[in-house]
Structure formats: C-alpha cells, structure tokens
Design a protein around this motif. Structure first.
Motif, PDB file in Angstrom:
ATOM      1  N   TYR A  77      23.554  37.340  36.476  1.00 23.91           N
ATOM      2  CA  TYR A  77      24.834  37.793  35.942  1.00 23.91           C
ATOM      3  C   TYR A  77      25.980  36.998  36.551  1.00 23.91           C
ATOM      4  CZ  TYR A  77      28.900  40.747  35.096  1.00 23.91           C
ATOM      5  OH  TYR A  77      30.133  41.211  34.734  1.00 23.91           O
ATOM      6  N   ALA A  78      25.937  36.810  37.873  1.00 19.10           N
ATOM      7  CA  ALA A  78      27.004  36.079  38.562  1.00 19.10           C
ATOM      8  C   ALA A  78      27.095  34.644  38.062  1.00 19.10           C
ATOM      9  CB  ALA A  78      26.770  36.109  40.066  1.00 19.10           C
ATOM     10  N   GLU A  86      37.071  36.058  32.040  1.00 19.41           N
ATOM     11  CA  GLU A  86      37.144  37.463  32.426  1.00 19.41           C
ATOM     12  C   GLU A  86      38.584  37.861  32.720  1.00 19.41           C
ATOM     13  OE1 GLU A  86      34.673  39.523  32.213  1.00 19.41           O
ATOM     14  OE2 GLU A  86      33.195  37.979  31.734  1.00 19.41           O
ATOM     15  N   GLY A  87      39.330  36.958  33.377  1.00 20.74           N
ATOM     16  CA  GLY A  87      40.729  37.227  33.667  1.00 20.74           C
ATOM     17  C   GLY A  87      41.553  37.388  32.405  1.00 20.74           C
ATOM     18  N   ASP A 210      35.744  39.118  44.787  1.00 21.89           N
ATOM     19  CA  ASP A 210      34.429  38.825  44.234  1.00 21.89           C
ATOM     20  C   ASP A 210      33.400  39.815  44.775  1.00 21.89           C
ATOM     21  OD1 ASP A 210      33.835  38.018  46.822  1.00 21.89           O
ATOM     22  OD2 ASP A 210      33.739  35.881  46.357  1.00 21.89           O
ATOM     23  N   ALA A 211      32.136  39.572  44.465  1.00 23.53           N
ATOM     24  CA  ALA A 211      31.085  40.502  44.860  1.00 23.53           C
ATOM     25  C   ALA A 211      30.987  40.664  46.363  1.00 23.53           C
ATOM     26  CB  ALA A 211      29.736  40.031  44.295  1.00 23.53           C
ATOM     27  N   LEU A 251      33.585  40.949  38.393  1.00 23.34           N
ATOM     28  CA  LEU A 251      33.045  39.890  39.255  1.00 23.34           C
ATOM     29  C   LEU A 251      31.984  40.414  40.216  1.00 23.34           C
ATOM     30  CD1 LEU A 251      36.340  37.974  40.156  1.00 23.34           C
ATOM     31  CD2 LEU A 251      34.716  37.511  38.301  1.00 23.34           C
ATOM     32  N   GLY A 252      31.678  41.702  40.114  1.00 25.41           N
ATOM     33  CA  GLY A 252      30.605  42.268  40.922  1.00 25.41           C
ATOM     34  C   GLY A 252      31.067  43.022  42.162  1.00 25.41           C
TER      35      GLY A 252
END
Length: 254
Positions: A77-78, A86-87, A210-211, A251-252
């Motif tokens: 996914y990442a 996404e932004g 982020d993740a 982004l997780g």
C-alpha cells in the motif's frame, strides 16, 4: 452494492483489535472484546494464523500478535501512495468545506514547494500555483515544517543565514525572531502567518505525518485579509488540523 460477508467482517474485526493493542491478545480476550462465540473466535484465529495474518509468539503460548502478512500488505500500500495525489484529494475536501484556498507543501532546503492546491470559491482569492517555491519562514506551511525539524537540522538550516529575506513588511527577518516563532508553533501544534508572504493574505497550517510519525508535509488554508478574524482563524485552524490528520491517515499514520 453487494452484501457484506459476516465471516470476513468478523475476521477483519479480529485484526483491527490489534490497532489499539500494544502487544498480544488471547482467544478469550478476543472473545470478550468482540462478544463472539468461543468456537467462532477459535476458527477465526486458527485461519488467520494459518495465513500468517496472526502468529503465536514462541514464548507466549495461547496468545496472538499480528503476523508478517499484514506488514507485507501495508508495504505494498505504501509503495503505491502518491503524496501529491493524496494531498490534492484531501485539499479538495477541505476547500469544499471552508470555501477557501487550500495548499499542501513540502520542505526543500530553506524553501517550501506547493505540491497540491485547490482554489477558493470566493471572488476574492489568493493567486498561487502548485509547484511554486517560497521562503519557508514567510509561510504558515514553512513555519510548521521548520518547527518539526530536529534541533540540529534546524540549526544547520539557519546557521550563518544572517537577515532573512522579506516578502512583505510583516515578514520575519531575524533568525532569533524566527526561532521564537517556531517555539510557539511547537507549543500550539499549528502555525499561523499573517500577511508575511502576501500583504493581503493570512494562513493557518497543520502538520502531515507519515506512517512512522515523521512530519513530511503541511496543509494550509489561506484567507484574504477581508475575511480574516480571530474567530475565522480558530475555525480554519480546526479544519486544517482535521484535513492534515486525514491526509496523515492516508499515508498510514495512526
């Protein structure tokens, strides 16, 4: 739309218990949390373990933790994530809610680069574009990103910089004044810019993580001075935080 499959739903419920679990869970704990029959839970954890979505630690018999398959899916996914795309999606959602101009920006050296932008629906709006570069210290997104740097990286960025470039009479030009402003940003968790990059515009910004929890971007809402007030600032600050959190989640980040 097709119907939900109960067995799949229950299996996913089991896995999602581990999102808020620091370590392991036993079958009885899963049974109690989900209020499912013991036999059903036994079948679910047996299946999930066989497929490597769960595993039993060698030193903790009868207990389960997340297995490697979830990590593999998360990694895939990442790999397909596009921060700009996404932004743009999240910026559109925020702009639809508030009617103002929304940006997403990243830090590059001492500048910010806008990677996503959605225009205000009002007749009076700010003029900008995705891809534009501005001095970080003059913008809310830039101050948010600078404030998120480790101290040594921030000091390296400011070392020997002397007076900072001014875009308006209200721009911060002193590194010491900037450090004080960044300390205020860290304390609040959001950044505000009042006519520092454009004499007719003020902005609020929130961090995007982020993740791993690292701040990788910032989301801002820009407002012409004619529509700016402390009440509006507080309202837009909340929307910026909500939008940045949504983008972080994409982004997780949890």
């Amino acid at each position: 739309m097709g119907r939900l499959v109960p067995a799949v739903t229950r299996a996913l419920d089991v896995l999602e218990l581990f999102l808020d679990c620091e370590g392991t869970l036993s079958a009885p704990e899963i049974t109690r949390k989900l209020k499912l029959p013991r036999t059903t839970v036994h079948e679910l954890v047996t299946t999930l373990t066989a497929r490597s979505y769960l595993e039993q630690p060698p030193d903790q018999p009868g207990r389960y933790r997340l297995g490697v398959r979830g990590y593999q899916l998360g990694s895939r996914y990442a790999e397909q994530l596009d921060l700009s795309a996404e932004g743009q999606r999240v910026a559109r959602s925020v702009a639809d809610t508030c009617g103002e101009t929304v940006h997403v920006a990243v830090l590059e050296g001492a500048d910010v680069i806008y990677i996503a932008k959605v225009d205000s629906t009002h007749a009076v709006r700010m003029v900008s574009a995705a891809g534009r570069r501005l001095p970080a210290h003059c913008t809310s997104v830039g101050k948010m990103l600078l404030a998120s740097l480790p101290e040594e990286e921030l000091e390296a960025a400011l070392a020997g910089s002397g007076p900072l470039a001014a875009m308006t009479p209200d721009s911060i030009t002193s590194p010491e004044e900037l450090r004080k402003a960044l300390a205020w940003v860290r304390e609040r968790g959001t950044a505000v810019e009042q006519q520092e990059s454009n004499p007719d515009v003020s902005c609020v910004a929130a961090p995007v993580r982020d993740a791993g929890g690292k701040v990788v971007a910032a989301l801002s809402i820009s407002v012409p001075t004619v529509r700016w007030s402390e009440e509006r600032r507080a309202e837009l600050e909340g929307l910026a935080v909500k939008g940045a959190d949504e983008l972080s989640g994409r982004l997780g980040h949890r």
